[in-house]
Design an enzyme around this catalytic site. Structure first.
Site, PDB file in Angstrom:
ATOM      1  N   CYS A   1      -0.868  -8.982   1.466  1.00 27.33           N
ATOM      2  CA  CYS A   1      -0.064  -9.245   2.456  1.00 27.33           C
ATOM      3  C   CYS A   1       0.572  -8.000   3.961  1.00 27.33           C
ATOM      4  CB  CYS A   1       1.664  -8.346   1.714  1.00 27.33           C
ATOM      5  SG  CYS A   1       2.447  -7.196   1.042  1.00 27.33           S
TER       6      CYS A   1
ATOM      7  N   HIS B   1       5.747  -4.386  -0.240  1.00 25.76           N
ATOM      8  CA  HIS B   1       5.646  -5.525   0.807  1.00 25.76           C
ATOM      9  C   HIS B   1       5.474  -5.412   2.220  1.00 25.76           C
ATOM     10  CE1 HIS B   1       4.875  -9.903   0.732  1.00 25.76           C
ATOM     11  NE2 HIS B   1       6.025 -10.346   1.000  1.00 25.76           N
TER      12      HIS B   1
END
Length: 205
Positions: A7, A153
């Site tokens: 990510c 994330h």
């Protein structure tokens, strides 16, 4: 850091692609696999750092080694040998040179909004909430109690707005595909942003 995917690389690439679109008017898909392969340190398919990815992109761009998605090997989610500039991968004809990386003042939502008014921004956040991972859209996500304590994330902040009779929100672009959220995007409340404003950064020309 990010979770068990790349990510961090996709967030940095999305922010860069957005800047290139603003500068040229053209959509130029860049290679997340190149960023995964070539960003050094502990940046792998199991986690990494958006700031280091953006710095690599700037270095590769300045050296004419920033590859498009089709001029590098396809993304496979595995960190491999960096092939950029080695002759085994052709450099792209990206018309914009990325000259550096600018950090946004941490935890300053006004500064983040000012940055997003100009271009997409890469950002860390907390995605621990199961509701986040299973988010299907249709509303502004507000996060769970305590959301934002972790940075596991990374996303691209591509806009902001105000929902009808609802709170101001950031518009996030995620790397989990179009089946997640609202066709791959999420509206997340500014006042409960799960750490989105904690450490954002963006490339500049």
């Amino acid at each position: 850091m990010c979770g068990a995917d790349s990510c961090w690389a996709f967030a940095a690439v999305a922010a860069t692609e957005g800047l290139i679109k603003i500068e040229t008017g053209n959509v130029t898909p860049l290679s997340a696999q190149q960023v995964l392969d070539c960003t050094g340190g502990d940046n792998t398919c199991k986690g990494g750092h958006i700031h280091e990815a953006l710095r690599y992109i700037a270095t590769a761009s300045a050296g004419g080694r920033l590859s498009t998605d089709t001029s590098y090997r396809p993304y496979d989610g595995e960190k491999g040998t960096c092939a950029a500039g080695s002759g085994s991968a052709s450099s792209s004809s990206v018309a914009v040179v990325i000259r550096g990386v600018q950090k946004v003042t941490p935890h300053d939502k006004d500064a983040l909004r000012a940055a997003v008014e100009r271009q997409p921004v890469a950002a860390d956040m907390d995605s621990s909430d199961p509701e986040f991972r299973g988010f299907k859209g249709g509303r502004v996500y507000r996060g769970s109690a305590g959301c934002g304590k972790k940075r596991n994330h990374a996303v691209a902040v591509v806009g902001y707005g105000t929902a009808s009779a609802g709170p101001p929100y950031w518009l996030l672009k995620d790397s989990w595909g179009t089946d997640w959220g609202e066709n791959g995007y999420m509206r997340i409340a500014v006042d409960a942003d799960c750490g989105v404003s904690s450490r954002p950064a963006y490339p500049f020309v």
